[in-house]
Write a protein that holds these residues in place. Structure first.
Motif, short mmCIF file in Angstrom:
data_model
loop_
_atom_site.label_atom_id
_atom_site.label_comp_id
_atom_site.label_asym_id
_atom_site.label_seq_id
_atom_site.Cartn_x
_atom_site.Cartn_y
_atom_site.Cartn_z
N THR A 140 0.83 -1.21 0.00
CA THR A 140 0.00 0.00 0.00
C THR A 140 0.86 1.26 0.00
N LYS A 141 1.92 1.25 0.81
CA LYS A 141 2.79 2.43 0.89
C LYS A 141 3.52 2.67 -0.43
N ILE A 142 4.03 1.59 -1.02
CA ILE A 142 4.77 1.75 -2.27
C ILE A 142 3.82 2.16 -3.40
N ALA A 143 2.59 1.65 -3.37
CA ALA A 143 1.61 2.04 -4.40
C ALA A 143 1.37 3.55 -4.35
N ARG A 144 1.35 4.12 -3.16
CA ARG A 144 1.21 5.58 -3.05
C ARG A 144 2.38 6.29 -3.71
N GLN A 145 3.59 5.79 -3.44
CA GLN A 145 4.78 6.39 -4.05
C GLN A 145 4.69 6.36 -5.57
N ILE A 146 4.27 5.22 -6.10
CA ILE A 146 4.17 5.06 -7.56
C ILE A 146 3.14 6.03 -8.12
N THR A 147 1.98 6.12 -7.46
CA THR A 147 0.91 6.99 -7.94
C THR A 147 1.35 8.45 -7.97
N VAL A 148 1.96 8.91 -6.89
CA VAL A 148 2.40 10.31 -6.83
C VAL A 148 3.50 10.58 -7.85
N ALA A 149 4.44 9.65 -8.00
CA ALA A 149 5.51 9.83 -8.98
C ALA A 149 4.96 9.89 -10.40
N ALA A 150 3.98 9.03 -10.70
CA ALA A 150 3.38 9.03 -12.04
C ALA A 150 2.58 10.32 -12.27
N ARG A 151 1.90 10.79 -11.24
CA ARG A 151 1.14 12.03 -11.37
C ARG A 151 2.05 13.23 -11.64
N GLU A 152 3.23 13.22 -11.00
CA GLU A 152 4.14 14.36 -11.12
C GLU A 152 4.97 14.33 -12.40
N GLY A 153 5.34 13.11 -12.86
CA GLY A 153 6.28 13.06 -13.98
C GLY A 153 5.89 12.15 -15.12
N GLY A 154 4.65 11.64 -15.13
CA GLY A 154 4.22 10.76 -16.22
C GLY A 154 4.41 9.30 -15.88
N GLY A 155 3.78 8.44 -16.66
CA GLY A 155 3.72 7.02 -16.33
C GLY A 155 4.78 6.14 -16.95
N ASP A 156 5.80 6.72 -17.57
CA ASP A 156 6.87 5.93 -18.18
C ASP A 156 8.10 5.89 -17.28
N PRO A 157 8.40 4.75 -16.67
CA PRO A 157 9.57 4.69 -15.78
C PRO A 157 10.89 5.02 -16.46
#
Length: 247
Positions: free
Chosen positions: A26-43
């Protein structure tokens, strides 16, 4: 954490992660969501997202969970309005503590942190009270084995852009500028080194020896903070002895 305590901390955190895998996801999913929102969904083009996805894979988070978290951040699913907030304070014996949280309610998070600090022999401080004691760095840890040529490892890391390589007890620490972290990590993996840990973290510029009861209380405080739903990471300048992690 400094010296051998880094390795003890890895073992301690892994045991906790194994016991509470659902909460970790759950915690890591939050990190992923916020990172994708800020910089796009392409790692590949979003460094922050790549770090979060690597962390998810390191704890065997299912790909479906990762993809759903990215979708929430890029508008492909329901997304809570989480934001990153850093809190600072002091632990037992005056050690410095930094807490990275991800929250949709700052008042709730601050209240939870204040209570947890107070209950475990510390106190929540003002913004900036301890941040100056830490530097943001990439940290890669590799376990020492007879199969590893330490000189060769050092040359590989430095050639890839590492700032420093240190042999500390049972492991080797490779420190990088955050911008060089991914390049160094990739080069080491390409050279078939097994990484015990790899993360962009906050390293203390100097450490404070925590001993006896204060050391055990510091570990208890860190554990209690990490158990809070809104807390992502906890950093301290405490240099903890091995027996601090004993139950």
């Amino acid at each position: 954490m400094a010296g051998h305590s880094k390795w003890d901390n890895i073992k301690h955190k892994k045991a906790k992660e194994d016991a509470k895998r659902g909460k970790i996801f759950t915690k890591i999913a939050r990190q992923i969501t916020v990172a994708a929102r800020e910089g796009g969904g392409d790692p590949e083009s979003n460094f922050k997202l790549r770090i979060a996805v690597d962390k998810a894979r390191a704890v065997n988070m299912p790909n479906d969970n990762i993809e759903r978290a990215i979708a929430r951040g890029t508008g492909g699913g329901e997304s809570d309005n989480y934001e990153e907030v850093v809190y600072e304070g002091y632990g037992p014996g005056g050690v410095a503590v930094m807490v990275q949280a991800m929250t949709d309610n700052r008042n709730r998070t601050a209240s939870d942190l204040r209570y947890t600090f107070s209950k475990n022999g510390g106190n929540l401080g003002e913004s900036g009270c301890v941040a100056w004691m830490f530097e943001k760095k990439g940290l890669i840890l590799i376990e020492r084995t007879e199969a590893i040529d330490e000189d060769e490892l050092m040359l590989t890391a430095l050639d890839a852009g590492a700032e420093d390589v240190k042999v500390e007890g049972e492991g080797i620490e490779i420190i990088t500028d955050p911008a060089e972290f991914e390049a160094v990590k990739t080069e080491l993996e390409s050279a078939s080194y097994t990484l015990a840990s790899a993360e962009v973290t906050m390293l203390p510029q100097n450490t404070v020896a925590a001993e006896g009861a204060d050391a055990k209380r510091t570990v208890k405080l860190i554990d209690a903070l990490e158990d809070l739903d809104d807390v992502q990471d906890v950093y301290t300048n405490a240099d903890l002895p091995e027996d601090a992690y004993d139950a």
